[in-house]
Design an enzyme around this catalytic site. Sequence first.
Site, PDB file in Angstrom:
ATOM      1  N   ASP A 277       0.823  -1.135  -0.020  1.00 36.37           N
ATOM      2  CA  ASP A 277      -0.018   0.088   0.237  1.00 36.37           C
ATOM      3  C   ASP A 277       1.009   1.342  -0.067  1.00 36.37           C
ATOM      4  OD1 ASP A 277      -2.167  -1.618   0.208  1.00 36.37           O
ATOM      5  OD2 ASP A 277      -2.735  -1.277   2.176  1.00 36.37           O
ATOM      6  N   ASP A 435     -13.498  -3.529  -1.349  1.00 39.28           N
ATOM      7  CA  ASP A 435     -13.353  -3.165   0.076  1.00 39.28           C
ATOM      8  C   ASP A 435     -14.441  -3.359   0.804  1.00 39.28           C
ATOM      9  OD1 ASP A 435     -10.523  -2.392  -0.641  1.00 39.28           O
ATOM     10  OD2 ASP A 435     -11.339  -0.479  -1.305  1.00 39.28           O
TER      11      ASP A 435
HETATM   12  O1  1PR Z   1     -10.550   3.269  -5.327  1.00 41.82           O
HETATM   13  O2  1PR Z   1      -9.715   2.732  -7.701  1.00 41.82           O
HETATM   14  O3  1PR Z   1      -8.705   4.221  -6.145  1.00 41.82           O
HETATM   15  O4  1PR Z   1      -8.175   2.309  -5.440  1.00 41.82           O
HETATM   16  C1  1PR Z   1      -7.963   2.379  -4.310  1.00 41.82           C
HETATM   17  C2  1PR Z   1      -7.328   1.050  -3.811  1.00 41.82           C
HETATM   18  O5  1PR Z   1      -6.511   1.355  -2.391  1.00 41.82           O
HETATM   19  C3  1PR Z   1      -8.008  -0.015  -3.699  1.00 41.82           C
HETATM   20  O6  1PR Z   1      -7.456  -1.294  -4.007  1.00 41.82           O
HETATM   21  C4  1PR Z   1      -8.235  -0.118  -2.044  1.00 41.82           C
HETATM   22  O7  1PR Z   1      -8.274  -1.568  -1.705  1.00 41.82           O
HETATM   23  C5  1PR Z   1      -6.903   0.455  -1.500  1.00 41.82           C
HETATM   24  N1  1PR Z   1      -6.666   1.325  -0.383  1.00 41.82           N
HETATM   25  C6  1PR Z   1      -7.684   2.389  -0.204  1.00 41.82           C
HETATM   26  N2  1PR Z   1      -7.199   2.778   1.032  1.00 41.82           N
HETATM   27  C7  1PR Z   1      -6.660   1.723   1.726  1.00 41.82           C
HETATM   28  C8  1PR Z   1      -6.083   1.971   3.008  1.00 41.82           C
HETATM   29  O8  1PR Z   1      -5.609   1.032   3.835  1.00 41.82           O
HETATM   30  N3  1PR Z   1      -6.272   2.834   3.969  1.00 41.82           N
HETATM   31  N4  1PR Z   1      -5.571  -0.283   1.143  1.00 41.82           N
HETATM   32  C9  1PR Z   1      -6.258   0.752   0.842  1.00 41.82           C
HETATM   33  C10 1PR Z   1      -6.445  -1.589   0.913  1.00 41.82           C
HETATM   34  C11 1PR Z   1      -5.920  -3.512   1.753  1.00 41.82           C
HETATM   35  C12 1PR Z   1      -5.032  -4.499   1.101  1.00 41.82           C
HETATM   36  C13 1PR Z   1      -4.001  -4.824   2.312  1.00 41.82           C
HETATM   37  C14 1PR Z   1      -4.625  -5.972   2.852  1.00 41.82           C
HETATM   38  C15 1PR Z   1      -3.575  -7.163   3.338  1.00 41.82           C
HETATM   39  N5  1PR Z   1      -5.281  -2.327   1.585  1.00 41.82           N
HETATM   40  O9  1PR Z   1      -4.272  -4.031   0.151  1.00 41.82           O
HETATM   41  O10 1PR Z   1      -2.699  -4.893   1.721  1.00 41.82           O
HETATM   42  O11 1PR Z   1      -5.795  -5.845   3.462  1.00 41.82           O
HETATM   43  O12 1PR Z   1      -3.428  -6.550   4.705  1.00 41.82           O
HETATM   44  P1  1PR Z   1      -2.605  -7.424   5.936  1.00 41.82           P
HETATM   45  O13 1PR Z   1      -2.102  -8.655   5.381  1.00 41.82           O
HETATM   46  O14 1PR Z   1      -1.752  -6.575   6.659  1.00 41.82           O
HETATM   47  O15 1PR Z   1      -3.748  -7.744   6.520  1.00 41.82           O
HETATM   48  P2  1PR Z   1      -9.388   3.367  -6.061  1.00 41.82           P
END
Ligand code: 1PR
Length: 580
Positions: A277, A435
Amino acid sequence: MQQPSLPQPQGAMATGAAVHAVPCSAGRRSKRSFQRRGSASLSVRASLDTNTVTLLDYGAGNVRSVRNAISHLGFGIRDVRSPEDILAADRLVFPGVGAFGSAMDVLNSTGMADALREYIRRDRPFLGICLGLQLLFDSSEENGPVSGLGVIPGVVRRFDSSKGLIVPHIGWNALEITKGTQLLQGADGHHVYFVHSYHALPSDANRDWISSTCNYGGSFISSISMGNIQAVQFHPEKSGATGLAILKNFLSPNSWAKVPARRKASKLAKRVIACLDVRSNDKGDLVVTKGDQYDVRDHTSSKEVRNLGKPVDLASQYYIDGADEVSFLNITGFRDFPLGDLPMLEVLRCASEMVFVPLTVGGGIRDFTDANGRYYSSLEVASEYFRSGADKISIGSDAVYAAEAFLQTGVKTGKSSLEQISRVYGNQAVVVSIDPRRVYVNSPEDVPFKTVKVSSKGPSGEEYAWYQCTVNGGRDSRPIGAYELAKAVEELGAGEILLNCIDCDGQGCGFDIDLVKMVSDAVTIPVIASSGAGAVEHFSEVFEKTNASAALAAGIFHRKEVPILAVKEHLVDAGVEVRV
Ligand code: 1PR
């Protein structure tokens, strides 16, 4: 007659000096007399540069990964600009991209088809990759039937998903070598990376050509070899060390790079994906961060964005550690304009020069009008990501809006980012990132969305839950469930689903098995389980209890709690097929 000119190779246009492209001399080309029909009229020049490989990039897609791999192996690239360049090649690499029919249209209209047939007839060193293998056959059913180059007897057909086979075939499969060739020396039983929906069928008529087969819902041709003519259905440029060794076998046949023998395998391997991320911290540096339930700020008074490392360093490390794929999610892409985010594009460019497994990038893929009123389509944004080194792009928020509109009207407009990108780059290049957040209910009748009977009851003893989709990084909830979204985006052209779970993100308590099972049972495209991995057992659990094709983790790898190799070894012990 003026011949149609070849489209400019995209990778070369976009990357400039990133690879050692050797331009053809324009003057020499203009003096050539060339007639499209009748290959006998094609003139030939001898090439003296043995450290240069000729690349046929007809501009239908991104072959940057192939360029990077060739460059990594120490070879320069000469791009084909005219059919004569094909006949003058010492070694020709043909990484077919795009759809079969449009590729044949370009090859026919530019005279490349005749030149290719002639080059092959002369038994000159040739390596076709993916569509570059399929085009050698008589015909394909892709948008057809469409006639191919007709070098090899046989047809190319779509994998049959009607009995539940997941299509596209994405991932790592082992080769079963049926013919000894220099190209595949040492690769027997090794996993290589495939991404395709169509495959060439083995038959009595083409048996002599086949050098390896693979098993996915039946046997298909994974490589052919006859004299100096080689072609592979998989992507050596994305198949890690095994793939690079195969490419090297072609580029310098006398310096066969040994790949140690491994056990035989026959099934599509489950993938382990490392996710980064990425966002700018408060100082403006692009960092890898990691949240708890999507909150990426420290719980100290500073409230700084957590910084877990530099994106390119971590991506390279995970490649070396054995990740089957690396994903970058630009997590503030929904509010920043990604094409203005040049550091992110630079991250991709650098990572793609060091990481030889698939790279996915997501965040901010949508239509956008900047402050000067300049409009950028989502397709332009995605194209820039592809040109910068992405193999797949991932769409989050915009896919939710597209699915909602589709479910309301029942009409596929063809205008959503998902539909457009999938149409141009193929559905295997488009991931939809979901999400969702768990919402407990007492009974399935309480909501108009698909519910599951949960393994652990809710806070008030609720026995059911539905999974509400969100947009903008979990900030805004939408009136659509993960099940409904997954089915809709499959219809709209998604090739894969990245299934996060906000409740489990960063908790280390395991994947949400109820959610992953519900979604992976509902669609016939691959589902990547994400969020919650905290121990090696969580990976075997998700593969044993659900139909997930891959498992993605972030925190445990960033914090170095569990190495990727330990996950793979555990999966092997648990009887789960993986690429080791
Ligand atoms: O909406 O097209 O601009 O895409 C935004 C992208 O960014 C989406 O794929 C969304 O999932 C991601 N995203 C947005 N905000 C966050 C955040 O964390 N605040 N991350 C985010 C999503 C989730 C996973 C994470 C897993 C594994 N992160 O990618 O890496 O949950 O984590 P873990 O193994 O530590 O539990 P758009």
